[in-house]
Design an enzyme around this catalytic site. Structure first.
Site, PDB file in Angstrom:
ATOM      1  N   LYS A 139      69.887  74.685  10.097  1.00 60.14           N
ATOM      2  CA  LYS A 139      68.372  74.156  10.265  1.00 60.14           C
ATOM      3  C   LYS A 139      67.583  74.891   9.944  1.00 60.14           C
ATOM      4  CE  LYS A 139      69.987  69.951  12.793  1.00 60.14           C
ATOM      5  NZ  LYS A 139      69.026  69.049  14.099  1.00 60.14           N
ATOM      6  N   HIS A 156      73.323  70.825  12.238  1.00 59.55           N
ATOM      7  CA  HIS A 156      73.974  70.104  12.013  1.00 59.55           C
ATOM      8  C   HIS A 156      75.364  68.767  12.192  1.00 59.55           C
ATOM      9  CE1 HIS A 156      74.129  65.193  11.860  1.00 59.55           C
ATOM     10  NE2 HIS A 156      74.379  65.853  10.569  1.00 59.55           N
ATOM     11  N   GLU A 198      77.615  61.334   4.285  1.00 60.53           N
ATOM     12  CA  GLU A 198      76.698  62.691   4.106  1.00 60.53           C
ATOM     13  C   GLU A 198      76.691  63.202   3.176  1.00 60.53           C
ATOM     14  OE1 GLU A 198      75.039  62.149   8.793  1.00 60.53           O
ATOM     15  OE2 GLU A 198      76.242  64.067   8.202  1.00 60.53           O
ATOM     16  N   TYR A 257      67.953  61.029   8.243  1.00 63.83           N
ATOM     17  CA  TYR A 257      68.500  60.424   9.844  1.00 63.83           C
ATOM     18  C   TYR A 257      67.992  58.733  10.023  1.00 63.83           C
ATOM     19  CZ  TYR A 257      69.922  65.521  10.967  1.00 63.83           C
ATOM     20  OH  TYR A 257      69.767  67.026  11.512  1.00 63.83           O
ATOM     21  N   ASN A 305      67.608  73.105  17.205  1.00 60.85           N
ATOM     22  CA  ASN A 305      69.639  73.110  17.647  1.00 60.85           C
ATOM     23  C   ASN A 305      70.231  73.701  16.459  1.00 60.85           C
ATOM     24  OD1 ASN A 305      69.723  70.808  16.444  1.00 60.85           O
ATOM     25  ND2 ASN A 305      70.658  69.782  18.404  1.00 60.85           N
ATOM     26  N   ARG A 329      82.128  69.099  15.423  1.00 62.72           N
ATOM     27  CA  ARG A 329      82.064  69.276  16.705  1.00 62.72           C
ATOM     28  C   ARG A 329      81.555  70.375  17.752  1.00 62.72           C
ATOM     29  NH1 ARG A 329      78.529  65.179  15.865  1.00 62.72           N
ATOM     30  NH2 ARG A 329      78.267  64.767  18.154  1.00 62.72           N
TER      31      ARG A 329
HETATM   32  P1  CMP Z   1      71.104  66.284  14.987  1.00 62.82           P
HETATM   33  O1  CMP Z   1      73.071  66.261  14.897  1.00 62.82           O
HETATM   34  O2  CMP Z   1      70.926  66.865  13.881  1.00 62.82           O
HETATM   35  O3  CMP Z   1      70.806  64.412  14.700  1.00 62.82           O
HETATM   36  C1  CMP Z   1      69.874  64.017  15.412  1.00 62.82           C
HETATM   37  C2  CMP Z   1      68.573  65.524  15.974  1.00 62.82           C
HETATM   38  O4  CMP Z   1      67.799  64.823  16.422  1.00 62.82           O
HETATM   39  C3  CMP Z   1      69.799  65.805  16.386  1.00 62.82           C
HETATM   40  O5  CMP Z   1      70.685  67.011  16.411  1.00 62.82           O
HETATM   41  C4  CMP Z   1      68.914  66.903  17.647  1.00 62.82           C
HETATM   42  O6  CMP Z   1      68.317  68.051  17.329  1.00 62.82           O
HETATM   43  C5  CMP Z   1      67.351  66.468  17.780  1.00 62.82           C
HETATM   44  N1  CMP Z   1      67.338  65.111  19.162  1.00 62.82           N
HETATM   45  C6  CMP Z   1      66.070  65.446  19.136  1.00 62.82           C
HETATM   46  N2  CMP Z   1      66.262  64.336  20.697  1.00 62.82           N
HETATM   47  C7  CMP Z   1      67.184  63.614  21.051  1.00 62.82           C
HETATM   48  C8  CMP Z   1      67.956  63.135  21.537  1.00 62.82           C
HETATM   49  N3  CMP Z   1      67.311  62.764  22.935  1.00 62.82           N
HETATM   50  N4  CMP Z   1      69.263  62.769  21.581  1.00 62.82           N
HETATM   51  C9  CMP Z   1      69.405  63.540  20.423  1.00 62.82           C
HETATM   52  N5  CMP Z   1      69.301  63.868  19.419  1.00 62.82           N
HETATM   53  C10 CMP Z   1      68.049  64.510  19.787  1.00 62.82           C
END
Ligand code: CMP
Length: 139
Positions: free
Chosen positions: A10, A116, A127, A50, A113, A86
């Site tokens: 990211k 993904h 995906e 998304y 974070n 994961r």
């Molecule tokens: P990702 O695995 O990329 O999938 C969706 C993203 O939404 C997740 O990682 C987080 O970076 C972001 N996100 C922000 N808030 C939340 C939340 N409350 N629960 C899950 N994902 C969140």
């Protein structure tokens, strides 16, 4: 079984110049990077990718964060790759991520974070072709 999973490094990671450190974690776990490209997501791509989160309160922030800088999209291959990646990533919220995982070491927040990864075989199957054609994947 040998599986393929989809990964995104990211914008928080490209910004901090740590894509190589993330890739080292991936490779140390025994996953092979069989496709990779650095791209700037458009609003259509970020929003479409998304779309499953469209009704969630964090959707708009998520889409703008994912467009805030370059990302590196990847296909990873290996034994049990979806679950393994994961595990290597750690929990979505870095404050809950196990020691040694990518998110425990590098993530800044639940939004920033770092990575993904696909959450299931059906997700990976959607995906991967969202970003890669078969001829760009070299296993
Ligand atoms: P990702 O695995 O990329 O999938 C969706 C993203 O939404 C997740 O990682 C987080 O970076 C972001 N996100 C922000 N808030 C939340 C939340 N409350 N629960 C899950 N994902 C969140």
């Amino acid at each position: 079984a040998i599986q393929r999973t989809f990964s995104i490094i990211k914008p928080d990671a490209t910004k901090r110049n740590i894509t190589g450190k993330v890739n080292a974690k991936i490779e140390e776990a025994g996953l092979r990077i069989i496709a990779q490209k650095r791209i700037q997501l458009t609003k259509e791509q970020a929003g479409g990718f998304y779309a499953v989160h469209k009704e969630r309160p964090f959707y708009n922030d998520l889409v703008s964060f994912m467009m805030s800088g370059p990302v590196v999209v990847q296909v990873l291959e290996g034994e049990n790759a979806i679950a393994k990646y994961r595990e290597v990533m750690g929990a979505t919220n870095p404050s809950e991520a196990a020691a040694g995982t990518i998110r425990a070491e590098f993530a800044e927040s639940i939004d920033a974070n770092t990575v993904h990864g696909s959450d299931a075989p059906e997700t990976a199957a959607e995906e991967i072709p969202f970003f890669f054609s078969e001829d760009e994947i070299v296993g």
